[in-house]
Design an enzyme around this catalytic site. Structure first.
Site, short mmCIF file in Angstrom:
data_model
loop_
_atom_site.label_atom_id
_atom_site.label_comp_id
_atom_site.label_asym_id
_atom_site.label_seq_id
_atom_site.Cartn_x
_atom_site.Cartn_y
_atom_site.Cartn_z
N GLY B 43 67.72 5.75 83.08
CA GLY B 43 68.27 6.44 84.29
C GLY B 43 69.67 5.78 84.51
O GLY B 43 70.11 4.88 83.74
N CYS B 44 70.51 6.37 85.28
CA CYS B 44 71.75 6.00 85.51
C CYS B 44 72.52 6.53 86.53
O CYS B 44 71.91 7.25 87.54
CB CYS B 44 72.60 6.47 84.27
SG CYS B 44 71.97 6.41 82.81
N ALA B 45 73.80 5.89 86.88
CA ALA B 45 74.69 6.36 87.92
C ALA B 45 76.02 6.55 87.17
O ALA B 45 76.31 6.16 86.32
CB ALA B 45 75.05 5.25 88.72
N HIS B 213 80.10 4.31 84.50
CA HIS B 213 78.41 4.53 84.07
C HIS B 213 78.06 3.29 84.35
O HIS B 213 78.52 2.40 84.11
CB HIS B 213 78.39 5.05 82.86
CG HIS B 213 77.04 5.12 82.34
ND1 HIS B 213 76.20 4.36 81.75
CD2 HIS B 213 76.36 6.45 82.67
CE1 HIS B 213 75.17 4.85 81.65
NE2 HIS B 213 74.82 6.24 82.16
N ASN B 240 73.63 10.88 82.91
CA ASN B 240 72.45 10.30 83.85
C ASN B 240 71.40 11.39 83.40
O ASN B 240 71.40 12.50 83.65
CB ASN B 240 72.82 10.26 85.02
CG ASN B 240 71.66 10.04 85.84
OD1 ASN B 240 70.68 9.51 85.32
ND2 ASN B 240 71.61 10.34 87.27
#
Lengths: 501, 396
Positions: B43-45, B213, B240
């Site tokens: 998962g990510c930003a 990121h 993401n």
């Protein structure tokens, strides 16, 4: 009793308390198992003729009948099993080749059942097909064109001819002759309704069915029965049949007794003559000859129709497919060892060829390694039994699947495996008018539509579970499969990891 | 040139000493597979900013933007890409590289010198902080392909660079090129993105466009190459999501010479976009229509027949490059940015504007950190590409 006598394979068990002597069983059995004995005023059976097609069982109004496997057997022997001994007696008596029908019944590994499908949990969401779009549309054909633009920079939207399928399932080749008019009518109507295709097989196309041409694949086999210009023009695609999974390396034989009336006219051969397709095409003795036939057919149809080349899955299938992918063919169809047939020599059906799962995995990978997977679409058949098999086939790398046995089961086939006798009590593999009329095309097509509709729902459910909302994103997506109980080598060929990895 | 890029002397000792830790940590201790040997979902930003007038923006701004999205990362990966940061070397490919040890670097430099003119080579300056540990040896090289070699291979110059990069990343154990574009650079590490920004002294760089990121992998990546952005030439991708089409996409794109060494979504998305845009010459919008294709039901309803035909064409030709499953990506390239969501919009992404600047982020909070007075904040629809380019005539 003779030296060849063996107790019949099946016993007809009739509950005399229930039997009302209505004689339905007698009328329904083309094998003449049942008879009414006036003196005794009761039904009697000659079980030696019974093929266990379950027609009488299904139609008996009082459920008085059942067919059971006989327990009168030879002494048990793990090496010399009953079937093997029976076959020796038959051959010692006749001197002939053993004939069988439908797919290989032997206990070969079914790799579909050794592969399990993935689903999303937490890290990405599964998708609910009842709430979100879920796409099963597929285009079959060449994709290897580089985009070009006109002077104003707009894409010139021209692609090689494609077959458009609403779901990745088509009805595989079954000739008119091997199956009945009503069976063909059912397949043609269902294919049209479902936005997919049925396949004429090698027996030509009955004039009544030209109206279904946009959903018809016309086959050109080694016997070239019923092949003419209008026939080629009638279909949406043309399939060159090189081989069949049930009988790789040999041609077909439809006995003269089935070449009657319309079948004779459609095949363009005299009534009563045996229709024998040669083992090879006599104009294809090598791969470069195949290319010539592919292009002859394309010329004849002005390059408007995709050409399919159908081959049986044999040992060297990856190299063969690679050759076909360079022959100009648009689609390769591969038929595995468990594929069905109207009649094939038993030894060939049971021993020649390889399972479709391994053939598919090997071919898909080879075409990718050679960077020509784009040249062709891949269609696989040879015992696709359920929506799960389809999902697994697509994930291994198929573009679409062919089904035939499954379709016949939907039409009422009970898999008694005696199509070659032409006495199909379900009106499918027969040309006898009184039997053919038992299959009502209205009901038959409805049942096929139901089957495909149900499978489509199931495919969507499984795709949604994986978080995939288009079948295109499942194709060749082998991470979605895990093996269970497979050896390293099998996993390597299938290109998948073991469960738990 | 920004002051951080001056040649840093006296750092060579780090090679020997730190590579030891890295080596031990990355390869020696456990049987756990490192990224590339195993596929790790994340998962990510993400965040990005661009000045359409080409005005200089400090890398520190976008690093700060990641702070309010701290919980979208888990400290196992952060990174940035800046455009217009190497004006003095803008004609040269800037190769940013990780090495596991000095010997690997020497071997790799020999490899480079056979293929490129290396006009400048230096350690990428970093700041020692407790939050970032086990760093590999990090260098950058400004290079020009040897034209005789390019001619001998009979390929375009960019393809030549791609092949050399692919070869290092595939065949040279312990060496990894993580940035290879002109006048742009990627900075990434295992850590929280805001810490990675401090580590790489991002505030000392200025560019007209930045992407950022923060990563939340569900497995320990084991090394720095797996952090994002992922780049090829001047394409950089921050992403993401976890795409469900991964293996279908990977197995297709690998037919065209790409090697998915990291097994990450970001890597395969980068290759897909490179293939569609650089090799197949599709426009950004057309490429977006391939990877986040409109549903057939939408296409079937279209009344603009040319548009309909185009979409049928693209979906017929590139079915295996459709990406399904959740994603929001920002693709950086020389001269602009493209933001794109998956067609169901299964990941958040918002866009905002202020004056000459356009902001993109997973959350509005990140945009507000960069520009408290950001205007026109909106959430693009699934599959709707947002393309922002430098205004015409702007020279970098």
């Amino acid at each position: 009793m003779s030296i060849d006598f063996l107790y019949p394979e099946f016993e007809v068990v009739r509950n005399m308390d229930r039997c009302i002597t209505c004689r339905v069983c007698e009328r329904q059995c083309a094998n003449e198992v049942h008879a009414y004995n006036e003196r005794l005023d009761k039904m009697v059976s000659d079980e030696s003729k019974c093929v266990n097609c379950q027609r009488c069982v299904s139609l008996c109004p009082t459920r008085a009948l059942k067919i059971v496997k006989s327990d009168c057997k030879l002494r048990e022997n793990a090496n010399w099993q009953n079937d093997g001994i029976r076959e020796i007696y038959k051959q010692a008596n006749s001197g002939g080749v053993l004939l069988s029908s439908m797919g290989n019944p032997k206990e070969l590994p079914v790799y579909w059942d050794r592969m399990l499908i993935n689903a999303s949990q937490v890290t990405n969401p599964s998708i609910d097909p009842l709430r979100e779009p879920m796409e099963t549309r597929v285009f079959l054909g060449k994709k290897n064109v580089k985009p070009e633009r006109d002077e104003s920079g707009n894409l010139i939207c021209k692609v090689p001819p494609q077959l458009e399928l609403d779901l990745p399932v088509m009805f595989s080749a079954m000739s008119y002759g091997s199956i009945s008019y009503n069976a063909h009518a059912s397949l043609a109507r269902a294919a049209t309704e479902m936005g997919t295709y049925y396949n004429t097989g090698e027996g030509g196309l009955h004039e009544d069915f030209y109206q279904y041409g946009p959903n018809t694949i016309v086959q050109v086999a080694s016997g070239r029965f019923g092949v003419h210009e209008e026939y080629l023009a009638a279909g949406a695609a043309i399939e060159i049949k090189i081989g069949q999974g049930a009988k790789p390396g040999i041609g077909g034989h439809l006995p003269g007794s089935k070449i009657v009336g319309d079948v004779s006219r459609t095949r363009m051969i005299p009534e009563g003559s045996d229709a024998i397709s040669p083992a090879p095409h006599h104009d294809i003795y090598s791969i470069e000859d195949l290319r010539q036939l592919v292009y002859s057919l394309k010329e004849a149809t002005e390059y408007k129709k995709p050409v399919i080349v159908k081959v049986a899955a044999v040992h060297n299938i990856a190299a063969i497919a690679s050759g076909i992918a360079r022959s100009g063919a648009d689609i390769i169809a591969i038929d595995g060892i468990r594929g069905g047939t109207g009649a094939a020599p038993t030894r060939i059906r049971d021993n020649v060829g390889i399972p479709i799962e391994l053939a598919l995995a090997a071919v898909d990978q080879r075409l990718r390694d050679e960077r020509i997977r784009n040249n062709v679409s891949l269609v696989v058949g040879g015992s696709i039994r359920s929506a799960a098999d389809i999902v697994k086939a697509i994930a291994l790398g198929a573009d679409a699947c062919y089904i035939a046995t499954g379709a016949l089961l939907a039409l009422g086939c009970h898999l008694c495996r005696t199509c070659q006798t032409g006495k199909c009590n379900w009106g499918i593999a027969t040309q006898r008018p009184e039997l053919v009329k038992r299959l009502n095309p209205d009901i038959g097509s409805r049942r096929l539509i139901n089957l495909l509709t149900a499978w489509k729902h199931e495919i969507k459910e499984m795709m949604g579970g994986m978080g995939i909302n288009s079948i295109e994103a499942l194709r060749g997506n082998r991470l979605m499969l895990r093996g269970v109980g497979l050896t390293e080598k099998e996993l390597e060929i299938l290109g998948i990891s073991h469960a738990g990895e | 040139m920004s002051k951080g890029v001056h040649f840093v002397t006296g750092k060579l000792w780090r090679d020997e000493c730190l590579c030891f830790f890295y080596f031990q940590n990355g390869k020696g201790e456990s049987k756990m597979k490192k990224e590339g040997q195993v596929r790790i979902p994340s998962g990510c930003a993400i965040a990005a900013v661009i000045s359409t007038e080409g005005k200089k923006i400090s890398g520190g701004l976008v690093a700060e933007a990641m702070r309010p999205m701290h919980d979208r990362s888990n400290g196992l990966g952060g990174g940035f890409a800046g455009y217009g940061i190497y004006p003095d070397y803008k004609e040269f490919y800037a190769l940013h590289m990780f090495f596991d040890e000095r010997a690997t670097r020497k071997d790799c430099e020999a490899f480079l010198k056979e293929r490129f003119e290396v006009v400048h080579a230096e350690v990428i300056p970093t700041r020692k902080i407790p939050a970032i540990t086990d760093e590999p040896i990090i260098w950058r090289y400004f290079v020009a392909p040897l034209q005789s070699k390019v001619a001998a291979m009979q390929v375009e110059e960019e393809e030549y660079v791609v092949r050399a990069v692919t070869r290092i990343n595939t065949e040279m154990n312990g060496a990894y090129v993580f940035s290879s574009g002109k006048n742009m650079g990627t900075f990434k590490a295992v850590g929280f993105p805001e810490d990675v920004g401090i580590f790489y002294r991002l505030e000392e760089y200025e560019g007209y466009s930045w992407t950022a990121h923060g990563r939340y992998p569900t497995n320990t990546p084991g090394w720095w190459g797996g952090a994002h952005p992922f780049t090829l030439l001047d394409f950089s991708i921050v992403h993401n999501g976890e795409i469900s089409s991964y293996d279908a996409n990977r197995r297709y794109i690998e037919m065209f010479g790409y090697k998915c060494n990291l097994q990450t979504d970001t890597e395969v998305i980068t290759y897909i976009l490179d293939y569609l845009i650089r090799v197949q010459h599709l426009t950004l919008e057309e490429a977006a229509s391939v990877i986040a294709a409109p549903f057939w039901s939408t296409i079937d309803r279209k009344t603009d027949l040319n548009d309909k035909e185009k979409h049928i064409y693209l979906r017929t030709l590139y079915p295996s490059l459709l990406i399904t499953g959740p994603f929001s990506i920002v693709m950086g390239f020389n001269g602009g940015l493209m933001a794109l969501n998956d067609r169901l919009k299964l990941r958040s992404m918002v866009v905002g504007e202020k004056d000459d600047k356009v902001f993109i982020a997973s959350e509005e909070a990140a945009i507000r950190t960069m520009e408290p007075d950001a205007e026109n904040i909106w959430a693009p629809s699934g599959g709707e590409p947002v393309v922002v380019r430098l205004k015409e005539g702007v020279q970098i």
